[in-house]
Design a protein around this motif. Structure first.
Motif, short mmCIF file in Angstrom:
data_model
loop_
_atom_site.label_atom_id
_atom_site.label_comp_id
_atom_site.label_asym_id
_atom_site.label_seq_id
_atom_site.Cartn_x
_atom_site.Cartn_y
_atom_site.Cartn_z
N LYS A 9 6.50 2.63 -7.90
CA LYS A 9 5.14 2.27 -8.31
C LYS A 9 4.42 3.41 -9.06
CE LYS A 9 4.17 -1.27 -4.78
NZ LYS A 9 3.32 -1.58 -3.60
N HIS A 52 -0.51 -13.09 -3.45
CA HIS A 52 -1.65 -12.40 -2.83
C HIS A 52 -2.98 -12.75 -3.50
CE1 HIS A 52 1.01 -10.21 -0.28
NE2 HIS A 52 1.55 -9.49 -1.24
N PHE A 57 -7.54 -7.39 -1.32
CA PHE A 57 -6.87 -6.25 -1.96
C PHE A 57 -6.22 -6.60 -3.30
CE2 PHE A 57 -3.55 -7.95 0.95
CZ PHE A 57 -2.47 -8.09 0.06
N ARG A 85 13.89 -2.06 2.61
CA ARG A 85 12.59 -2.03 3.30
C ARG A 85 12.57 -0.99 4.41
NH1 ARG A 85 8.88 -5.93 1.68
NH2 ARG A 85 7.82 -6.04 3.69
N MET A 88 12.02 2.31 2.73
CA MET A 88 10.62 2.43 2.26
C MET A 88 9.66 2.70 3.41
SD MET A 88 9.83 -0.38 -0.63
CE MET A 88 9.95 -1.75 0.50
N THR A 91 4.23 -0.83 5.11
CA THR A 91 3.28 -0.88 3.99
C THR A 91 2.22 0.22 4.11
OG1 THR A 91 3.55 -3.28 4.06
CG2 THR A 91 1.73 -2.43 2.75
N ARG A 102 7.55 5.86 2.18
CA ARG A 102 6.09 5.74 2.27
C ARG A 102 5.49 6.81 3.19
NH1 ARG A 102 6.25 -0.86 2.21
NH2 ARG A 102 5.76 -1.17 0.00
N VAL A 109 -2.55 2.81 1.69
CA VAL A 109 -1.93 1.49 1.88
C VAL A 109 -1.62 0.87 0.51
CG1 VAL A 109 -2.22 -0.83 2.84
CG2 VAL A 109 -3.16 1.13 4.04
N ARG A 110 -2.53 1.05 -0.45
CA ARG A 110 -2.29 0.48 -1.78
C ARG A 110 -1.29 1.31 -2.58
NH1 ARG A 110 -7.12 -0.85 -3.13
NH2 ARG A 110 -7.81 1.12 -4.00
N ASN A 112 1.35 3.02 -2.40
CA ASN A 112 2.39 3.29 -1.42
C ASN A 112 3.79 3.45 -2.02
OD1 ASN A 112 2.80 0.64 -2.01
ND2 ASN A 112 2.54 -0.15 0.06
N ALA A 114 6.38 2.48 -3.49
CA ALA A 114 7.55 1.63 -3.74
C ALA A 114 7.28 0.19 -3.34
CB ALA A 114 8.75 2.16 -2.97
N HIS A 115 7.98 -0.70 -4.00
CA HIS A 115 8.00 -2.11 -3.61
C HIS A 115 9.44 -2.52 -3.34
CE1 HIS A 115 7.86 -6.50 -3.76
NE2 HIS A 115 8.89 -6.41 -4.58
N GLY A 116 9.64 -3.39 -2.38
CA GLY A 116 10.96 -3.98 -2.16
C GLY A 116 10.82 -5.43 -1.75
P1 RTP Z 1 5.47 -4.73 -1.46
O1 RTP Z 1 5.32 -6.23 -1.60
O2 RTP Z 1 4.76 -3.95 -2.56
O3 RTP Z 1 6.87 -4.28 -1.24
O4 RTP Z 1 4.74 -4.26 -0.14
P2 RTP Z 1 4.72 -4.99 1.25
O5 RTP Z 1 5.58 -6.21 1.26
O6 RTP Z 1 4.97 -3.93 2.25
O7 RTP Z 1 3.19 -5.38 1.30
P3 RTP Z 1 2.45 -6.74 0.87
O8 RTP Z 1 1.73 -7.23 2.06
O9 RTP Z 1 3.37 -7.65 0.15
O10 RTP Z 1 1.35 -6.19 -0.13
C1 RTP Z 1 1.69 -5.91 -1.46
C2 RTP Z 1 1.08 -4.60 -1.88
O11 RTP Z 1 -0.34 -4.72 -1.93
C3 RTP Z 1 -0.93 -3.49 -1.61
N1 RTP Z 1 -1.80 -3.67 -0.44
N2 RTP Z 1 -2.99 -3.13 -0.35
N3 RTP Z 1 -5.16 -3.57 2.51
C4 RTP Z 1 -4.80 -3.10 1.35
O12 RTP Z 1 -5.49 -2.37 0.67
C5 RTP Z 1 -3.49 -3.51 0.83
N4 RTP Z 1 -2.62 -4.29 1.47
C6 RTP Z 1 -1.55 -4.38 0.66
C7 RTP Z 1 0.18 -2.50 -1.32
O13 RTP Z 1 0.47 -1.82 -2.53
C8 RTP Z 1 1.30 -3.43 -0.91
O14 RTP Z 1 2.55 -2.81 -1.07
#
Ligand code: RTP
Ligand code: MG
Length: 138
Positions: A9, A52, A57, A85, A88, A91, A102, A109-110, A112, A114-116
């Motif tokens: 990211k 999302h 967010f 994951r 990584m 989140t 991470r 949290v935002r 962070n 990497a994405h997977g």
């Molecule tokens: P990703 O999809 O990026 O691999 O991350 P993830 O599954 O761990 O998290 P997800 O719930 O899918 O959220 C996607 C991305 O949105 C940002 N985020 N910000 N509360 C917040 O400010 C918030 N929650 C999520 C993060 O960049 C997260 O990886």
């Protein structure tokens, strides 16, 4: 062999952490089979994170994802989706296990690092979103 989709990211690319992050994937048995650096358009970022849309967010997430280039890649290996994951971490970096990407690199949290993909269905959709089959070197 399973494939997953990964993004290094903007926060990580900006801080010159591409190599550090790739090393963790490679060390843990994941192989890069496709990779490119791109600057996401707003439209691309919105489509990628469509699930999302409407969450509080979402807007800041889109702004962040288009703020600098990213590395999009396909990783291959045994149990690649879960393994990625695990490497990584959670989140929220404050909840991520020690030694994870991470925990070690994420800023928030935002932001962070990497994405997977989170499932075989997401992996298939996300890989196809960024790569054509001839760009993947299995
Ligand atoms: P990703 O999809 O990026 O691999 O991350 P993830 O599954 O761990 O998290 P997800 O719930 O899918 O959220 C996607 C991305 O949105 C940002 N985020 N910000 N509360 C917040 O400010 C918030 N929650 C999520 C993060 O960049 C997260 O990886
Ligand atoms: Mg997710």
């Amino acid at each position: 062999m399973e494939r997953t989709f990964s993004i290094i990211k903007p926060d990580a690319v900006k801080r010159n952490l591409i190599g550090e992050i790739l090393q963790r994937f490679e060390r843990n048995g994941l192989r890069v089979v496709a990779s490119k650096m791109i600057r996401l358009s707003r439209e691309q970022a919105e489509g990628f994170y469509a699930e999302h849309k409407g969450r509080d967010f979402y807007e800041p997430l889109i702004e962040y994802m288009i703020s600098a280039p990213v590395i999009v890649q396909v990783l291959e290996g045994e149990g690649a989706i879960a393994k990625n994951r695990e490497i990584m971490g959670a989140t929220d970096p404050s909840k991520a296990a020690e030694g994870t990407i991470r925990a070690d690199f994420a800023l928030s949290v935002r932001e962070n690092s990497a994405h997977g993909s989170d499932s075989p269905e997401s992996a298939a959709r996300e890989i196809a979103y960024f790569f054509s089959t001839i760009e993947i070197c299995g």
